[in-house]
Design a protein around this motif. Sequence first.
Motif, PDB file in Angstrom:
ATOM      1  N   VAL A 134      -7.246   1.526  -6.172  1.00 30.23           N
ATOM      2  CA  VAL A 134      -6.031   1.295  -7.261  1.00 30.23           C
ATOM      3  C   VAL A 134      -6.732  -0.291  -8.205  1.00 30.23           C
ATOM      4  O   VAL A 134      -7.924  -0.765  -7.686  1.00 30.23           O
ATOM      5  N   PRO A 168       1.789   7.764  -6.427  1.00 32.17           N
ATOM      6  CA  PRO A 168       1.351   6.663  -7.511  1.00 32.17           C
ATOM      7  C   PRO A 168       2.342   7.534  -8.379  1.00 32.17           C
ATOM      8  O   PRO A 168       2.541   6.845  -9.445  1.00 32.17           O
ATOM      9  N   HIS A 191      -8.126   1.952  -1.527  1.00 28.93           N
ATOM     10  CA  HIS A 191      -8.200   2.943  -2.231  1.00 28.93           C
ATOM     11  C   HIS A 191      -7.497   2.715  -3.342  1.00 28.93           C
ATOM     12  O   HIS A 191      -6.768   3.722  -3.695  1.00 28.93           O
ATOM     13  N   GLU A 235      -7.393  -4.386   0.034  1.00 30.04           N
ATOM     14  CA  GLU A 235      -7.004  -3.099   0.915  1.00 30.04           C
ATOM     15  C   GLU A 235      -6.251  -2.603  -0.645  1.00 30.04           C
ATOM     16  O   GLU A 235      -6.409  -0.971  -0.974  1.00 30.04           O
ATOM     17  N   LEU A 236      -6.286  -2.701  -1.573  1.00 32.32           N
ATOM     18  CA  LEU A 236      -5.947  -2.094  -3.220  1.00 32.32           C
ATOM     19  C   LEU A 236      -7.194  -1.749  -3.035  1.00 32.32           C
ATOM     20  O   LEU A 236      -7.191  -0.693  -3.802  1.00 32.32           O
ATOM     21  N   LEU A 288      -3.007   5.096 -10.251  1.00 32.70           N
ATOM     22  CA  LEU A 288      -3.427   3.689  -9.293  1.00 32.70           C
ATOM     23  C   LEU A 288      -3.824   2.729 -10.035  1.00 32.70           C
ATOM     24  O   LEU A 288      -5.387   2.530 -10.039  1.00 32.70           O
ATOM     25  N   LYS A 291       2.938   1.907  -3.889  1.00 35.92           N
ATOM     26  CA  LYS A 291       1.309   1.924  -4.251  1.00 35.92           C
ATOM     27  C   LYS A 291       0.476   3.452  -4.567  1.00 35.92           C
ATOM     28  O   LYS A 291       0.126   3.765  -5.541  1.00 35.92           O
ATOM     29  N   VAL A 292      -0.009   3.456  -3.047  1.00 39.61           N
ATOM     30  CA  VAL A 292      -0.368   4.483  -3.221  1.00 39.61           C
ATOM     31  C   VAL A 292      -0.260   5.868  -2.682  1.00 39.61           C
ATOM     32  O   VAL A 292      -0.828   6.796  -2.835  1.00 39.61           O
ATOM     33  N   SER A 293       1.015   5.958  -1.418  1.00 42.53           N
ATOM     34  CA  SER A 293       1.503   7.297  -1.714  1.00 42.53           C
ATOM     35  C   SER A 293       1.462   8.543  -2.230  1.00 42.53           C
ATOM     36  O   SER A 293       1.521   9.044  -1.491  1.00 42.53           O
ATOM     37  N   ILE A 345       0.728  -1.558   0.246  1.00 44.04           N
ATOM     38  CA  ILE A 345      -0.431  -0.354   0.461  1.00 44.04           C
ATOM     39  C   ILE A 345       1.138   1.392   0.286  1.00 44.04           C
ATOM     40  O   ILE A 345       0.571   2.025  -1.240  1.00 44.04           O
ATOM     41  N   ASP A 346       1.861   1.305   0.624  1.00 44.05           N
ATOM     42  CA  ASP A 346       2.767   2.439   1.022  1.00 44.05           C
ATOM     43  C   ASP A 346       3.660   2.439  -1.058  1.00 44.05           C
ATOM     44  O   ASP A 346       3.507   3.315  -1.216  1.00 44.05           O
TER      45      ASP A 346
END
Length: 421
Positions: A285, A253, A283, A279-280, A315, A249-251, A246-247
Amino acid sequence: MSGYVRQLALAARAAQAAVAACDAATRRALIVAMAAQLEARLDVVLRANADDLRRAATAGAGKAVLDRLLLDAGRVRGMAAALREVAAQPDPLGAITRSERRPNGIMVERQRIPLGLVAMIYEARPNVTAEAAALCLKAGNAVLLRGGSEAAASNAAIAACLHAALRDVGMPEAAVSLVADTAREHVLELLQLTDLVDLAIPRGGESLIRFVAEHARVPVIKHYKGVCHLYVDRAADIGTAIGLLIDGKVSRPGVCNALETLLVHRDIAEEFLPPALAELRAHAVEVRGDARTRAIDAGVLPATEADYAAEFLDLVIAVRVVDSLDQAIAHIRQYGSDHTEVIATADPVAADAFVRAIRSSAVMVNASSRFNDGGQLGLGAEIGISTTRLHAYGPMGAESLTIERFVVRGEGQLRQPPAAT
């Protein structure tokens, strides 16, 4: 060619001698003054950036471009903090990295000296204007800055801050020269200046990197695309692996150290993928996977071969289930870009095998791909992340903007003494 860039380069080349000649304390004070000017002129910089953002949005710029272009008060203060960290670092110039006395009595030393004149060619990254200037000056270089048209107002406002600091310490403004006219012909002119430019560093999208590499007659260090992978080993801690995913990919992108592909060992796939994919999705994704991933979660979109080579900068993530560590390594060798690779595992043998086999500029063991950044790795800032295996590989700080030369100290030794008569 108009000669416009050549005149800038001539002035910068002359200014470089003054930068290299001044002592470490003066260069340190200069970079601290640059940080102070950025903070003092914060409102001016932000107004210029707002103009750039409006123009870019009107022109249809994507989310990744707008994110890289955006400056707010926190980001400008972060730039100033990065400059102060660069200023506080040990001075690289004159450092003796190796000393050896030869059998004939001569002392052979390796000494760090400036590269000379560095040309920085970049796109929607106004922070590069300040950080590249600080790193080049710290290493005794001058810099020619050619930013993209989408950040023209921001770059000009930041350059004005840097020039004010140069004036304050009595250094020539040409040591930091901005190519204000962003016409493509001026990039071509810059890349032909073999008698003036010692190194060109392109930083931006794949098309920019290829254009510079194809047209340059000066040396080039490429900051190439980041097709970064996370491999979740059979021995991974699931919570740790999801955090890294998550960090990474998402923080942010839209940056080059963001994750683009997730590889999962088959022995942990059925346990790991359901919570990881949930979880993806939480967010927002988009997930594209192979047949084995889709057998675990039918909501995953089918991945194409092109997806595994893609730098999405968005994302979106590609997923593949692999049979072994060796298969994960083979996938990375086929599709990776030598930027950043991550393994999540509690098995030190698997971790060591991954580190030995992967040749990328940064390899992370149970740490986020987002740490491949000069500031995070102790460089204060970076002028780029080199994916070219020359004198520098990975994030380039001030030391990477120097070269080593030989200094030989003797007492009259001759290579071939006169023959006895």
